[in-house]
Design an enzyme around this catalytic site. Structure first.
Site, mmCIF file in Angstrom:
data_model
loop_
_atom_site.group_PDB
_atom_site.id
_atom_site.type_symbol
_atom_site.label_atom_id
_atom_site.label_comp_id
_atom_site.label_asym_id
_atom_site.label_seq_id
_atom_site.Cartn_x
_atom_site.Cartn_y
_atom_site.Cartn_z
ATOM 1 N N TYR A 266 0.836 -1.209 0.000
ATOM 2 C CA TYR A 266 0.000 0.000 0.000
ATOM 3 C C TYR A 266 0.872 1.261 0.000
ATOM 4 C CZ TYR A 266 -4.506 2.343 0.560
ATOM 5 O OH TYR A 266 -5.639 3.108 0.360
ATOM 6 N N LYS B 3 -3.234 8.274 2.966
ATOM 7 C CA LYS B 3 -4.480 8.081 3.719
ATOM 8 C C LYS B 3 -4.344 8.579 5.160
ATOM 9 C CE LYS B 3 -7.172 6.133 0.564
ATOM 10 N NZ LYS B 3 -8.145 6.989 -0.158
#
Ligand code: 0WD
Length: 254
Positions: free
Chosen positions: A155, A162
């Site tokens: 990720y 995020k």
């Protein structure tokens, strides 16, 4: 149900009928909301136009969040059609898929900056415009992922983005609270969408979640839509600055 009867708002980030934004759009329309959709470029317009038709939604035009003039144009369209809005859904993120695999330490400056611009700053840019049209209060919702809180394989820079997005939710919630405008995020479990297919080993991540989440399965866009309905309606009038996990409980064990 008529939970959203009389409410109008914008949903950004529909790419196709598998998009999380589309699941949210359907849930809101079912609850009586009037919806506007944007699309990014002509290729997506062909996909989004018929979807807008299905919900009798307003097509608010092309929006590339890296181009401020296209954001302004969308909000001018909303001002002209509606004058006032009640909600905005921000379901937009991007990173070069070559960097959503392997080691985070190898992230390039160019992709770091672009990822942050599209996936983080855009929420603030959109909120600044939405504030002006939310004269009767409102609810703003963005989409985040558990990779903000814990390291998830592949990720990488998106996890860092995020984390910044979730912090933005809290700062924006404070800035807009005195106008009864709420800002929240849904932290969704992995769902097979266009954006997700760019993440390395995504199928493995999906399976891992299915084996380990308390509910022993992955979440659906319909379920994210129902939770979004709560956060965008008056049901959650006392909730702001919140990151709400809709992930079959994975964050309790992961
Ligand atoms: O597992 C998942 N799918 C999860 C997604 C788990 C948790 C969170 N999320 C988040 C994503 O990070 C994103 O913020 O949900 C949001 C929506 O993503 P999605 O529904 O998974 O993906 P998709 O259907 O691909 O929609 C994202 C869209 C873009 O699609 P593509 O695939 O063409 O990049 O974001 C839009 C675009 O429509 N987008 C932009 N819109 C305006 N300007 C831009 C841009 N520059 N870049 C991407």
């Amino acid at each position: 149900n008529g939970l959203m009867e009389g409410k109008r708002g914008l949903i950004m980030g529909v790419a196709n009928n598998r998009s999380i934004a589309w699941g949210i759009a359907k849930a809101l329309a079912d609850a009586g909301a009037e919806i506007a959709l944007t699309y990014q470029g002509d290729a997506l317009r062909k996909r989004v136009e018929p979807l807008a038709g299905e919900l009798d939604a307003l097509l608010a035009g092309h929006c590339d969040v890296t181009d401020e003039s296209t954001i302004d144009a969308v909000f001018e369209t909303l001002a002209a059609h509606w004058g006032q809005i009640d909600f905005v859904v921000h379901a937009i993120a991007f990173s070069d898929k070559d960097e959503l695999t392997g080691r985070y330490v190898e992230t390039s400056r160019a992709n770091f900056t672009k990822t942050m611009d599209i996936s983080v700053f855009s929420l603030t840019a959109i909120t600044a415009r939405a504030e002006k049209l939310m004269t009767d209060g409102g609810s703003i919702l963005t989409l985040t992922y558990y990779g903000a809180e814990k390291v998830m394989p592949h990720y990488n820079v998106m996890g860092v983005a995020k984390a910044a997005l979730e912090a933005s939710v809290r700062y924006l919630a404070v800035d807009l609270g005195n106008k009864a405008i709420r800002v929240n995020a849904i932290s969704a479990g992995p769902i097979k969408t266009l954006a997700a297919s760019g993440i390395g080993d995504f199928r493995y991540i999906l399976k891992w979640n299915e084996y380990n989440a308390p509910l022993k399965r992955s979440v659906s866009v319909e379920e994210v839509g129902q939770s979004a309905l709560y956060l965008l309606s008056d049901m959650s009038k006392g909730v702001t600055g919140e990151v709400h996990h809709v992930d079959c409980g994975y964050h309790t064990v992961g």
